[in-house]
Design a protein around this motif. Structure first.
Motif, short mmCIF file in Angstrom:
data_model
loop_
_atom_site.label_atom_id
_atom_site.label_comp_id
_atom_site.label_asym_id
_atom_site.label_seq_id
_atom_site.Cartn_x
_atom_site.Cartn_y
_atom_site.Cartn_z
N LYS A 194 -18.10 26.84 31.60
CA LYS A 194 -17.07 27.86 31.81
C LYS A 194 -15.80 27.51 31.03
N ASP A 195 -15.34 28.46 30.24
CA ASP A 195 -14.09 28.33 29.46
C ASP A 195 -14.10 27.20 28.43
N ALA A 196 -15.28 26.78 27.98
CA ALA A 196 -15.32 25.74 26.93
C ALA A 196 -14.94 26.35 25.59
N HIS A 197 -14.19 25.59 24.81
CA HIS A 197 -13.78 26.05 23.48
C HIS A 197 -14.64 25.45 22.38
N GLY A 198 -15.34 24.38 22.70
CA GLY A 198 -16.18 23.74 21.68
C GLY A 198 -17.24 22.88 22.33
N VAL A 199 -18.31 22.63 21.56
CA VAL A 199 -19.43 21.83 22.04
C VAL A 199 -19.81 20.81 20.96
N VAL A 200 -19.88 19.55 21.36
CA VAL A 200 -20.36 18.49 20.48
C VAL A 200 -21.71 18.05 21.03
N ILE A 201 -22.76 18.20 20.21
CA ILE A 201 -24.09 17.78 20.64
C ILE A 201 -24.36 16.41 20.01
N VAL A 202 -24.48 15.40 20.88
CA VAL A 202 -24.70 14.03 20.44
C VAL A 202 -26.16 13.69 20.66
N PHE A 203 -26.78 13.09 19.65
CA PHE A 203 -28.18 12.67 19.81
C PHE A 203 -28.40 11.37 19.06
N ASN A 204 -29.42 10.65 19.48
CA ASN A 204 -29.79 9.41 18.82
C ASN A 204 -30.82 9.77 17.75
N ALA A 205 -30.41 9.65 16.49
CA ALA A 205 -31.27 10.07 15.38
C ALA A 205 -32.53 9.22 15.26
N ASP A 206 -32.53 8.05 15.92
CA ASP A 206 -33.69 7.16 15.84
C ASP A 206 -34.75 7.49 16.89
N MET A 207 -34.47 8.50 17.73
CA MET A 207 -35.44 8.88 18.77
C MET A 207 -35.98 10.28 18.49
N PRO A 208 -37.24 10.38 18.06
CA PRO A 208 -37.82 11.69 17.74
C PRO A 208 -37.72 12.70 18.88
N SER A 209 -37.79 12.24 20.13
CA SER A 209 -37.71 13.17 21.27
C SER A 209 -36.34 13.86 21.29
N HIS A 210 -35.29 13.17 20.85
CA HIS A 210 -33.95 13.77 20.83
C HIS A 210 -33.89 14.92 19.83
N LEU A 211 -34.53 14.73 18.67
CA LEU A 211 -34.54 15.80 17.66
C LEU A 211 -35.23 17.04 18.21
N LYS A 212 -36.29 16.84 18.99
CA LYS A 212 -37.02 17.98 19.57
C LYS A 212 -36.15 18.75 20.57
N GLU A 213 -35.24 18.05 21.25
CA GLU A 213 -34.41 18.68 22.28
C GLU A 213 -33.19 19.43 21.72
N LEU A 214 -32.83 19.18 20.47
CA LEU A 214 -31.59 19.73 19.93
C LEU A 214 -31.48 21.25 20.06
N GLU A 215 -32.58 21.96 19.77
CA GLU A 215 -32.51 23.42 19.84
C GLU A 215 -32.22 23.92 21.24
N MET A 216 -32.76 23.22 22.25
CA MET A 216 -32.49 23.61 23.64
C MET A 216 -31.00 23.44 23.95
N TRP A 217 -30.41 22.32 23.54
CA TRP A 217 -28.98 22.08 23.79
C TRP A 217 -28.14 23.13 23.08
N TYR A 218 -28.52 23.43 21.83
CA TYR A 218 -27.78 24.43 21.05
C TYR A 218 -27.88 25.81 21.70
N SER A 219 -29.09 26.18 22.07
CA SER A 219 -29.31 27.50 22.67
C SER A 219 -28.51 27.65 23.96
N CYS A 220 -28.59 26.64 24.80
CA CYS A 220 -27.96 26.70 26.12
C CYS A 220 -26.44 26.65 26.05
N PHE A 221 -25.90 25.72 25.26
CA PHE A 221 -24.45 25.48 25.28
C PHE A 221 -23.66 26.23 24.21
#
Length: 185
Positions: free
Chosen positions: A79-106
Protein backbone atom coordinates in the motif's frame (compact mmCIF):
# COMPACT_ATOMS: atom_id res chain seq x y z
CA UNK A 1 9.79 17.39 2.47
CA UNK A 2 8.92 14.50 0.17
CA UNK A 3 8.76 11.07 1.81
CA UNK A 4 9.00 8.00 -0.43
CA UNK A 5 8.29 4.37 0.45
CA UNK A 6 10.58 1.77 -1.15
CA UNK A 7 10.04 -1.98 -0.79
CA UNK A 8 12.94 -4.45 -0.74
CA UNK A 9 11.46 -7.79 -1.84
CA UNK A 10 12.72 -11.09 -3.19
CA UNK A 11 13.36 -14.71 -2.26
CA UNK A 12 14.56 -15.72 1.20
CA UNK A 13 18.32 -15.62 1.73
CA UNK A 14 18.97 -13.26 -1.18
CA UNK A 15 20.69 -10.59 0.93
CA UNK A 16 17.89 -8.00 1.26
CA UNK A 17 18.60 -7.17 4.91
CA UNK A 18 22.38 -6.90 4.48
CA UNK A 19 21.89 -4.59 1.47
CA UNK A 20 19.18 -2.56 3.23
CA UNK A 21 21.45 -2.02 6.24
CA UNK A 22 24.39 -1.06 4.04
CA UNK A 23 22.42 1.35 1.84
CA UNK A 24 20.74 3.09 4.79
CA UNK A 25 23.95 3.02 6.85
CA UNK A 26 22.20 1.04 9.58
CA UNK A 27 23.78 -1.55 11.85
CA UNK A 28 25.73 -4.47 10.43
CA UNK A 29 24.20 -7.88 10.92
CA UNK A 30 26.79 -10.61 10.78
CA UNK A 31 24.70 -13.75 11.16
CA UNK A 32 21.77 -14.79 9.00
CA UNK A 33 18.44 -14.22 10.68
CA UNK A 34 15.39 -14.41 8.39
CA UNK A 35 13.26 -11.26 8.41
CA UNK A 36 9.90 -11.98 10.02
CA UNK A 37 7.28 -10.01 8.08
CA UNK A 38 8.88 -6.60 7.57
CA UNK A 39 11.51 -4.25 8.99
CA UNK A 40 11.13 -0.52 8.29
CA UNK A 41 14.26 1.61 8.02
CA UNK A 42 13.86 5.38 7.82
CA UNK A 43 16.63 7.47 6.30
CA UNK A 44 17.33 10.75 4.57
CA UNK A 45 19.41 11.25 1.47
CA UNK A 46 20.73 14.72 0.83
CA UNK A 47 21.87 13.75 -2.70
CA UNK A 48 18.26 13.16 -3.73
CA UNK A 49 15.99 16.21 -3.95
CA UNK A 50 12.39 16.60 -5.07
CA UNK A 51 12.87 20.18 -6.18
CA UNK A 52 15.61 22.66 -6.94
CA UNK A 53 15.61 24.05 -3.42
CA UNK A 54 18.18 21.51 -2.32
CA UNK A 55 16.17 19.92 0.50
CA UNK A 56 16.94 16.21 0.76
CA UNK A 57 14.26 13.55 0.69
CA UNK A 58 13.13 11.17 3.39
CA UNK A 59 12.69 7.51 2.63
CA UNK A 60 11.13 4.51 4.28
CA UNK A 61 12.83 1.32 3.18
CA UNK A 62 10.59 -1.66 3.88
CA UNK A 63 12.77 -4.78 4.14
CA UNK A 64 10.19 -7.50 3.47
CA UNK A 65 10.66 -11.12 4.52
CA UNK A 66 10.92 -13.40 1.49
CA UNK A 67 9.26 -16.45 3.00
CA UNK A 68 6.01 -17.34 1.17
CA UNK A 69 4.30 -17.72 4.57
CA UNK A 70 4.17 -13.88 4.67
CA UNK A 71 2.30 -13.65 1.36
CA UNK A 72 -0.95 -12.77 3.16
CA UNK A 73 0.78 -9.60 4.48
CA UNK A 74 1.99 -8.43 1.06
CA UNK A 75 -1.07 -6.33 0.11
CA UNK A 76 -0.64 -4.30 3.30
CA UNK A 77 3.10 -3.87 2.65
CA UNK A 78 2.48 -2.72 -0.93
CA UNK A 79 0.00 0.00 0.00
CA UNK A 80 1.28 3.43 -1.08
CA UNK A 81 4.69 2.11 -2.20
CA UNK A 82 6.57 4.41 -4.56
CA UNK A 83 9.21 1.91 -5.64
CA UNK A 84 10.20 -1.74 -5.50
CA UNK A 85 13.70 -3.21 -5.37
CA UNK A 86 13.77 -6.93 -6.16
CA UNK A 87 16.87 -8.51 -4.63
CA UNK A 88 17.95 -12.00 -5.63
CA UNK A 89 20.99 -14.22 -5.32
CA UNK A 90 22.24 -14.64 -8.89
CA UNK A 91 24.08 -17.82 -7.87
CA UNK A 92 20.82 -19.62 -7.02
CA UNK A 93 18.84 -20.82 -10.07
CA UNK A 94 15.65 -21.08 -7.98
CA UNK A 95 15.83 -17.31 -7.35
CA UNK A 96 15.91 -16.58 -11.09
CA UNK A 97 12.76 -18.70 -11.53
CA UNK A 98 10.94 -16.66 -8.83
CA UNK A 99 11.74 -13.21 -10.27
CA UNK A 100 8.68 -13.01 -12.52
CA UNK A 101 6.37 -13.78 -9.59
CA UNK A 102 7.93 -10.97 -7.50
CA UNK A 103 7.70 -8.58 -10.45
CA UNK A 104 4.11 -9.50 -11.24
CA UNK A 105 2.95 -9.23 -7.64
CA UNK A 106 4.82 -6.11 -6.49
CA UNK A 107 5.23 -4.06 -9.68
CA UNK A 108 2.61 -4.99 -12.31
CA UNK A 109 -0.32 -5.51 -9.94
CA UNK A 110 0.51 -2.23 -8.18
CA UNK A 111 0.56 -0.43 -11.56
CA UNK A 112 4.07 0.89 -10.92
CA UNK A 113 6.20 2.00 -13.86
CA UNK A 114 9.27 -0.06 -14.75
CA UNK A 115 11.39 2.97 -13.80
CA UNK A 116 10.10 2.55 -10.24
CA UNK A 117 11.60 -0.95 -10.10
CA UNK A 118 15.22 -2.02 -9.70
CA UNK A 119 16.63 -5.54 -9.90
CA UNK A 120 19.70 -6.25 -7.76
CA UNK A 121 21.69 -9.42 -8.43
CA UNK A 122 23.36 -9.71 -5.04
CA UNK A 123 26.59 -11.69 -4.82
CA UNK A 124 27.36 -12.96 -1.34
CA UNK A 125 30.92 -12.89 0.02
CA UNK A 126 33.01 -15.72 -1.36
CA UNK A 127 30.56 -16.49 -4.17
CA UNK A 128 33.11 -15.55 -6.80
CA UNK A 129 30.66 -12.92 -8.05
CA UNK A 130 30.44 -14.06 -11.64
CA UNK A 131 28.97 -11.03 -13.36
CA UNK A 132 28.21 -12.96 -16.49
CA UNK A 133 25.26 -11.65 -18.39
CA UNK A 134 22.02 -12.84 -16.87
CA UNK A 135 19.55 -13.65 -19.58
CA UNK A 136 16.23 -12.44 -18.26
CA UNK A 137 13.03 -13.00 -20.18
CA UNK A 138 10.53 -10.22 -20.93
CA UNK A 139 9.27 -8.22 -19.13
CA UNK A 140 12.22 -8.50 -16.70
CA UNK A 141 14.75 -7.66 -19.41
CA UNK A 142 13.31 -4.12 -19.58
CA UNK A 143 14.17 -3.43 -15.94
CA UNK A 144 17.35 -1.83 -14.69
CA UNK A 145 19.61 -4.63 -13.41
CA UNK A 146 22.62 -3.95 -11.19
CA UNK A 147 25.04 -6.36 -9.57
CA UNK A 148 26.08 -5.86 -5.97
CA UNK A 149 29.07 -7.21 -4.17
CA UNK A 150 29.70 -5.52 -0.84
CA UNK A 151 33.19 -7.04 -0.60
CA UNK A 152 34.58 -6.07 -4.01
CA UNK A 153 32.83 -2.81 -4.84
CA UNK A 154 30.44 -1.49 -2.19
CA UNK A 155 30.38 2.08 -3.52
CA UNK A 156 29.09 1.00 -6.93
CA UNK A 157 25.82 -0.30 -5.48
CA UNK A 158 25.47 2.81 -3.31
CA UNK A 159 25.78 5.06 -6.40
CA UNK A 160 23.33 2.91 -8.38
CA UNK A 161 20.85 3.03 -5.49
CA UNK A 162 21.07 6.84 -5.34
CA UNK A 163 20.36 6.97 -9.11
CA UNK A 164 17.35 4.72 -8.54
CA UNK A 165 16.08 6.87 -5.64
CA UNK A 166 16.36 9.96 -7.87
CA UNK A 167 14.22 8.30 -10.58
CA UNK A 168 11.58 7.27 -7.99
CA UNK A 169 11.46 10.78 -6.51
CA UNK A 170 11.15 12.23 -10.00
CA UNK A 171 8.16 10.00 -10.85
CA UNK A 172 6.53 10.72 -7.45
CA UNK A 173 6.98 14.48 -7.99
CA UNK A 174 5.55 14.26 -11.52
CA UNK A 175 2.47 12.34 -10.39
CA UNK A 176 1.97 14.76 -7.48
CA UNK A 177 2.21 17.71 -9.92
CA UNK A 178 -0.36 16.06 -12.24
CA UNK A 179 -2.66 15.46 -9.27
CA UNK A 180 -2.40 19.10 -8.17
CA UNK A 181 -3.08 20.31 -11.72
CA UNK A 182 -6.17 18.10 -12.00
CA UNK A 183 -7.50 19.53 -8.73
CA UNK A 184 -6.98 23.09 -9.94
CA UNK A 185 -8.62 22.57 -13.35
Amino acid sequence: MLKAKILFVGPSESGKTVLANFLTESSDITEYNPTQGVRILEFENLHVTSNNKGAGCEFELWDCGGDPKFESCWPALMKDAHGVVIVFNADMPSHLKELEMWYSCFVQQQLLQDTQCLLIAHHKPGSGSDRGSLSLSPPLNRLRLVHSNLEDDPEEIRLEFIKYLKSVVSSVSESRDREEMSIMT
